[in-house]
Write an enzyme that holds these catalytic residues in place. Structure first.
Site: not given
Ligand code: AMP
Length: 194
Positions: A15, A90, A129, A135, A146
């Site tokens: 996204k 969400r 990532r 992160r 998640r």
């Protein structure tokens, strides 16, 4: 008329990458709630202190906090031309609150892009990532969690927006250019842009 867009999809669907391209082409404001929360954590603001552990666990921040954050942001002048919501809504209560907020200013969503990708492909992308950005919520265990939170809390929004006639499915497990091509086509149909 403003171009008001929502990007809906699990973590790792791409996204943020597509948001950058859409913004570059349309000039509409990017509202990425995850980025807003991470910068609050970095600054050590009261909001940041409240949400840090939630983010690290990969759980969702309470709806009332999120709706307040979005209410303030949508009141910014910068969103007059349109906005690109990335990571919000969400949950169903968030989606209903967004409809109310937009209704108050006589706006409605132009399009909701549903990024479709399987769990394995998404978690693998998050692994890359994690290596690049470090992160804290991109570790394999948190990434799976998640995804599960997405299924439980966010997936019902697909039906919600389909019923409202604004949903466009995007096959997100392809190259950045292929995905963007599909998005561009849909945007042209919606608004004659970009
Ligand atoms: P993201 O960068 O969109 O993956 O978001 C990172 C984290 O921020 C999520 O795992 C949640 O903990 C939190 N978050 C971001 N957007 C929302 C939202 N709309 N509602 C609840 N929590 C959110």
């Amino acid at each position: 008329m403003s171009l008001d867009v929502v990007l809906l999809g699990p973590p790792g669907a791409g996204k943020g990458t597509q948001a950058a391209r859409i913004m570059a082409d349309t000039g509409i404001s990017h509202i990425a709630t995850g980025d807003m929360l991470r910068s609050a954590v970095r600054e050590g603001s009261p909001l940041g202190l409240r949400v840090q552990e939630i983010l690290d666990r990969g759980d969702l921040v309470p709806d009332d906090l999120m709706v307040e954050l979005i209410r303030e942001r949508l009141n910014d002048d910068g969103t007059k031309e349109g906005f690109l919501l990335d990571g919000f809504p969400r949950t169903l209560p968030q989606a209903e609150a967004l409809d109310r907020l937009l209704g108050e200013v006589e706006r409605a969503l132009s399009v909701v892009f549903e990024f479709q990708i399987g769990e394995e492909a998404a978690v693998e992308r998050l692994g890359h990532r994690a290596e690049e950005q470090g992160r804290s919520d991109d570790t394999t265990a948190v990434a799976h969690h998640r995804f599960e939170v997405f299924r439980r809390e966010t997936e019902p929004l697909i039906a919600y927006y389909r019923t409202r006639g604004v949903l466009v499915g995007i096959r997100a497990d392809r190259t950045v250019n292929e995905v963007y091509g599909e998005i561009q086509e849909a945007l042209e149909q919606v608004n004659g842009r970009p």
